[in-house]
Design a protein around this motif. Structure first.
Motif, mmCIF file in Angstrom:
data_model
loop_
_atom_site.group_PDB
_atom_site.id
_atom_site.type_symbol
_atom_site.label_atom_id
_atom_site.label_comp_id
_atom_site.label_asym_id
_atom_site.label_seq_id
_atom_site.Cartn_x
_atom_site.Cartn_y
_atom_site.Cartn_z
ATOM 1 N N VAL C 85 -6.562 32.985 27.890
ATOM 2 C CA VAL C 85 -7.161 32.153 28.946
ATOM 3 C C VAL C 85 -8.355 32.872 29.552
ATOM 4 O O VAL C 85 -9.431 32.281 29.730
ATOM 5 C CB VAL C 85 -6.103 31.824 30.019
ATOM 6 C CG1 VAL C 85 -6.766 31.259 31.244
ATOM 7 C CG2 VAL C 85 -5.102 30.844 29.476
ATOM 8 N N PHE C 326 -0.676 28.253 34.397
ATOM 9 C CA PHE C 326 -2.088 28.160 33.989
ATOM 10 C C PHE C 326 -2.987 28.082 35.202
ATOM 11 O O PHE C 326 -4.060 28.705 35.242
ATOM 12 C CB PHE C 326 -2.285 26.938 33.089
ATOM 13 C CG PHE C 326 -3.709 26.705 32.712
ATOM 14 C CD1 PHE C 326 -4.444 25.665 33.264
ATOM 15 C CD2 PHE C 326 -4.346 27.531 31.810
ATOM 16 C CE1 PHE C 326 -5.755 25.448 32.928
ATOM 17 C CE2 PHE C 326 -5.669 27.326 31.466
ATOM 18 C CZ PHE C 326 -6.369 26.288 32.027
ATOM 19 N N ILE C 327 -2.551 27.342 36.215
ATOM 20 C CA ILE C 327 -3.390 27.262 37.416
ATOM 21 C C ILE C 327 -3.481 28.606 38.105
ATOM 22 O O ILE C 327 -4.540 29.001 38.603
ATOM 23 C CB ILE C 327 -2.843 26.199 38.389
ATOM 24 C CG1 ILE C 327 -2.934 24.846 37.724
ATOM 25 C CG2 ILE C 327 -3.635 26.192 39.672
ATOM 26 C CD1 ILE C 327 -2.640 23.709 38.640
ATOM 27 N N TRP C 330 -5.972 30.489 36.259
ATOM 28 C CA TRP C 330 -7.288 29.915 36.540
ATOM 29 C C TRP C 330 -7.847 30.510 37.828
ATOM 30 O O TRP C 330 -9.012 30.876 37.916
ATOM 31 C CB TRP C 330 -7.101 28.417 36.641
ATOM 32 C CG TRP C 330 -8.314 27.563 36.669
ATOM 33 C CD1 TRP C 330 -9.611 27.938 36.615
ATOM 34 C CD2 TRP C 330 -8.308 26.148 36.768
ATOM 35 N NE1 TRP C 330 -10.420 26.855 36.666
ATOM 36 C CE2 TRP C 330 -9.648 25.735 36.761
ATOM 37 C CE3 TRP C 330 -7.299 25.183 36.853
ATOM 38 C CZ2 TRP C 330 -10.005 24.396 36.850
ATOM 39 C CZ3 TRP C 330 -7.672 23.859 36.935
ATOM 40 C CH2 TRP C 330 -9.010 23.466 36.931
#
Lengths: 522, 146, 368
Positions: C85, C326-327, C330
């Motif tokens: 990511v 994932f957030i 992020w």
């Protein structure tokens, strides 16, 4: 004008003033000052609002000559004060009470030449270490007397108070931008004092100049500041051209301007990435380097090197433009204009970033003046001083760049100044690539042995004003060469400003000054 | 902290997140070295090499200008005068690459254009001695018909 | 083998039958004692446990094994996922050499950490220094016991599950302090101190954001909370509480933008500066497991846990949890670090009043 008033006052004090030829020497006036009156003279300069550019020393064997260069923001004419010192009794009163920025210059002169400055609070080692037992930049090997040795090793790091302790942001540190060592005296989370220890990258550039010919020394100039090497290169070749009175062809000047502005953009992009890396955001670094790669690819096509461009020569350029360079620059300008949106979205408006940098590390105008800060560090504090406008070189008189100024003086202001400067550089580039004249790119004959004399030249690197002072004695090697490095003066201003800040703020301030250590350590 | 500041702050964070998510779904700009290599520009400054003329002969006249103009004294040029030749013939051309700074002064000053830059950049080695290049031998190896 | 036996016989007993006989008798006696011990003590205990708990023991055992599998599998996956990511957000590719798409990178990283030299500085406070990695890792395992992965996939549904989780997640703060104080090092100490004040400051909004959820579902057991969301997820009713909980969760796990205790550019590495090799990897493991736990709890409290159409509940649970992870990633790759006093101000002056206001409003509306 300010200079005339000052000079009248100094003449009234009984000092000898000589007019110099700017086009050949780089100063306007020379003031000869006996050594015990230097503090008076400094106070006169301070009163009129001058800022200290540089303090340097030349060893003429039978005497040591100290030069103090002063300059003014509104009336940018360089004035030089000379003090002759007898090597048998090398003591001069220090002016660091009047201009604290001279403090570090005097320390450097003391350890390299042996001149003692009376009244200086801390004449300890700045660059060198205690295994050297002679003064390096003197022409003969002069050993260091005992009491000087004690003075040089007199820095003390024991905590004076109960709850204060010394913390070391060592030479290996992810955010000191090179090998800078800062010894911070902390009280809890707040910094009371910052003591930089320089010299980890000291390479005796100034001594190297004395044993190489001018052409051979030229590649060294690119190694001084490897992020913005062309400004230093321009400084050196500009100084030689001024000394010998050479008329550089128009084509070379315009191409120099183009490459200088590209270098400025590349340097600011690198600064952007590393500044945000210090603050903890790792992604803008990659976006900035993506843009920087475009510039480096262009420069590789033109010069063959990506970082240390040995592209200028005394009298012109090394090679002419390659095919596709100007189109490449035009494409780059178009692309870069669209990329500002990314930086604005990701960084400029970001509330975490704003809170980290607003009102952090405010450098007031007076502090900047007394320490000799220049460049975006100065322009973020409300002073519109840019060497490209006040002493135009290369083709800047044809394409004058707009000077970006902000009034707040904090790290956020310096960030905005640099971002705007990239935009202004793009504007200069747009104009310049349209008007590259035809003609030779290099002078056919350049003198191997310049006339004896001295010259000063200043350029605007992305970090501030770079100056070079060359004394030539008629041979093919320089007699003395001194660099005026912008990061040196900016860091001195930093030590004043960091008192009372948190470590996180100190890191943010240090990042916003855009220091590059090799140019500071030379 | 009033509502407008908080709301403005939150919005600025979301704008930043929009940039990264776009980058996430966008292409990557890196070159997968060593499986892919990029093309070097023709002016790339590798180490110097001897350049042949149209007949494949050396152009070097052993004038020694390159050795004298090098700032770090890394070139050794030796030659001898042979019968019937106007200029000296090159017998040794050594480059101490550990000291070369790629400045180009030697290339520039050579009156016959006998030296040029090569495009070698893959030069890693374990021994310092591998970087004392014998350029004459390298030239002869290049000129030998395969 | 035979040669060796023959040689031993010759060397030890050679020619002396009495010695051989005595040795055999001695061996027989030891064997008898061991068998008796196994039968009497261990056998009887097992029998007692079996008759009391029956299959429950097996179930408990299998559950713990499953939890460990999830924890370690999650860590392996997250190490790879974080790097990928990060890579893609930074317009580059993450790991790609080790295995297809770099999938075996976690294994390579673990192998490297295992092979590293474990350096213990001489002057550390040994009990604190050596126990800190354990104390930071074990509470995560305990907290995993009550998380409902599916309607029937929960190791133990304790009826005060929420309290258990909050209690055990506070233990990480203790562990961080042990690490910071035990490695006798100015930087670790500063990092440890900062981390504790950050941990304490953000536990309160986390708690205050969970209480409305508990009030609305009427039970402290996690399964009960998920079941109470069968018609409507709580995030629709309590968006503010969700945001507060999520932000506090990111701060609790010491992730950027709240990762000042581990800030590289200021303090080298904060409280885990002096740890190397496997000990360091335990800290890392604890951080990733913590990330998983807080995301899992966020799905349980606000996003309906394992509820969802068509797909089996477990799949929904993991999808929702990994979406929240994932957030979190992020956030890490977009924002710079928040300065420490601003961090604490943010919690005490903004999040806590907001959470309390939310609580009052929820309470008032429920009463009506």
């Amino acid at each position: 004008m300010v200079a005339e008033e000052l000079l009248r006052g100094l003449e009234g004090l009984g000092l000898e003033i000589r007019e110099a030829l700017y086009e050949r020497q780089g100063f306007w006036f020379d003031i000869h000052c006996p050594r015990d009156r230097i503090v008076e003279v400094a106070e006169a300069f301070d009163e009129k609002g001058y800022w200290i550019e540089d303090v340097l020393c030349v060893d003429w064997r039978e005497r040591l000559e100290l030069l103090y260069h002063f300059n003014h923001w509104e009336d940018p004419r360089r004035l030089s004060v000379r003090v002759q010192v007898d090597p048998a009794d090398p003591e001069v009163p220090s002016i660091c009470k009047v201009f604290p920025g001279a403090g570090w210059h005097e320390r450097e002169i003391h350890e390299f030449f042996g001149v003692r400055f009376k009244g200086h609070p801390n004449l300890a080692y700045l660059f060198l270490h205690d295994e050297i037992d002679f003064y390096p930049l003197r022409k003969d090997r002069v050993p260091i007397p005992e009491e000087d040795k004690r003075l040089l090793t007199s820095m003390d790091f024991s905590p004076e108070e109960e709850d204060a302790f010394w913390i070391n942001m060592g030479p290996q540190h992810p955010s000191t931008h090179g090998v800078l060592r800062l010894i911070l005296k902390m009280r809890g989370e707040y910094i009371e004092r910052a003591e930089p220890v320089l010299g980890y990258m000291h390479r005796m550039q100034e001594k190297m100049a004395e044993v190489r010919t001018y052409a051979q020394y030229y590649p060294n100039t690119a190694r001084l500041d490897y992020v913005g090497p062309l400004a230093f290169s321009q400084c050196f070749v500009g100084a030689m051209e001024r000394l010998c009175g050479l008329e550089v062809p128009e084509r070379a000047q315009v191409i120099r301007t183009i490459t200088l502005e590209l270098n400025r953009i590349a340097s600011h992009l690198l600064w952007l990435g590393t500044f945000l890396l210090d603050l903890g955001a790792t992604t803008p670094y990659f976006f900035a380097f993506d843009d920087r790669e475009q510039i480096l690819d262009l420069m590789e096509g033109l010069t063959g090197a990506r970082l240390t461009f040995s592209f200028f020569r005394i009298g012109g350029l090394y090679e002419d433009l390659n095919d596709g360079f100007l189109e490449g620059v035009a494409r780059f300008i178009e692309r870069m204009k669209k990329r500002f949106q990314i930086y604005d979205d990701l960084v400029t408006g970001n509330i975490i970033f704003v809170k980290r940098t607003k009102d952090v590390g405010v450098i007031p105008r007076e502090v900047a003046r007394r320490y000799g800060a220049t460049g975006p560090t100065l322009r973020g504090s409300g002073v519109a001083y840019d060497v490209r406008r006040s002493e135009p070189y290369a083709a800047y008189s044809d394409f004058p760049p707009e000077v970006v100024v902000r009034q707040e003086g904090d790290s956020y202001a310096r960030y905005l100044v640099r971002l705007e400067e990239i935009k202004r550089s793009l504007m200069v580039l747009e104009q310049a690539i349209e008007r590259v004249p035809e003609g030779p790119f290099r002078l056919q004959k350049t003198p191997k042995k310049p006339v004896p004399g001295e010259v000063y030249f200043a350029t605007e690197s992305p970090r501030g004003q770079v100056g070079i002072y060359i004394v030539s004695d008629g041979t093919d090697k320089p007699y003395r060469l001194k660099w005026r490095s912008p990061s040196f003066s900016n860091l001195a201003a930093f030590t004043e400003v960091v008192k009372g800040q948190l470590i996180a703020d100190a890191v943010a301030t240090l990042g916003s000054l855009d220091l590059v250590i090799p140019e500071m350590d030379r | 902290m009033n509502v407008r500041e908080v709301a403005g702050g939150a919005l600025s964070l979301l704008k930043g997140m929009k940039v990264t998510i776009r980058a996430f779904f966008g292409p990557s700009v890196t070159c997968q070295y060593p499986r892919q290599t990029l093309e070097l520009s023709p002016r790339f400054r590798g180490h110097i090499k001897l350049v042949p003329d149209e007949q494949g002969r050396l152009k070097c006249r052993v004038c020694g200008l390159c050795a004298r103009s090098c700032p770090t004294d890394c070139i050794v040029v030796e030659g001898e005068k042979r019968e019937g030749q106007k200029h000296k013939t090159l017998t040794r051309f050594l480059l101490d690459f550990t000291r070369c700074s790629h400045c180009g002064l030697c290339v520039e000053v050579c009156p016959t254009g006998a030296i040029g830059f090569s495009q070698d950049y893959n030069l890693a080695s374990f021994k310092k001695e591998d970087f004392y290049f014998d350029l004459l031998e390298e030239f002869e190896r290049r000129q030998k018909p395969v | 083998m035979i040669e060796w036996l023959k040689r031993r016989y010759r060397e030890d007993f050679g020619g002396d039958p009495l010695r051989l006989a005595l040795a055999m008798v001695g061996l027989a006696m030891i064997l008898a004692v061991v068998v008796a011990f196994l039968y009497l003590v261990v056998g009887r205990t097992l029998k007692a446990v079996w008759s009391a708990w029956g299959w429950d023991v097996v179930r408990l055992f299998l559950g713990m094994v499953g939890v460990m599998a999830v924890v370690f599998g999650n860590a392996l996956f997250l190490v790879w996922a974080e790097r990928k990511v990060a890579g893609h957000m930074q317009i580059r590719i993450g790991p790609k050499e080790v295995g297809p798409y770099g999938l075996l990178q976690s294994i390579a990283d673990s192998a490297k950490l295992l092979a590293k030299e474990i350096i213990t500085p001489r002057l550390v406070d040994r009990p604190l220094y050596l126990l800190a990695p354990l104390v930071i890792f074990v509470p995560c395992l305990v907290a995993m016991v009550v998380i409902p992965f599916d309607a029937r996939l929960q190791v133990r549904d304790i009826n005060v599950g929420v309290v258990l989780i909050l209690a055990f997640s506070s233990l990480t703060v203790l562990a961080i302090f042990m690490a910071g104080w035990g490695s006798v090092n100015k930087y670790s100490l500063i990092g440890g101190v900062r981390s504790i004040s950050q941990g304490i400051a953000y536990e309160i909004p986390m708690l205050l954001a969970i209480i409305p959820v508990v009030m609305m579902s009427g039970t402290l057991s996690l399964k009960g909370i998920v079941e109470a969301q069968s018609r409507l997820w709580f995030v629709a009713v309590q968006p503010v509480a969700f945001l507060i909980y999520f932000i506090s969760a990111v701060a609790e796990t010491n992730r950027t933008p709240f990762d000042l205790p581990e800030a590289e550019s200021e303090l080298v590495a904060g409280y885990h500066t002096e740890y190397s090799g496997m000990r360091f990897s335990l800290f890392f493991l604890a951080e990733y497991t913590n990330m998983f736990i807080v995301s899992a709890l966020a799905t349980v409290f606000f996003l309906g846990g394992y509820k969802g159409p068509v797909l089996p509940g477990v799949v929904w649970f993991f999808l929702k949890t990994y979406f929240l992870i994932f957030i979190i990633m992020w956030f890490r790759w977009t924002f710079p670090r928040v300065r420490f006093d601003q961090l604490l101000n943010f919690s005490w002056k903004l999040l806590i009043p907001l959470a309390m206001a939310n609580l009052l409003v929820t309470g008032g509306l429920l009463k009506l």
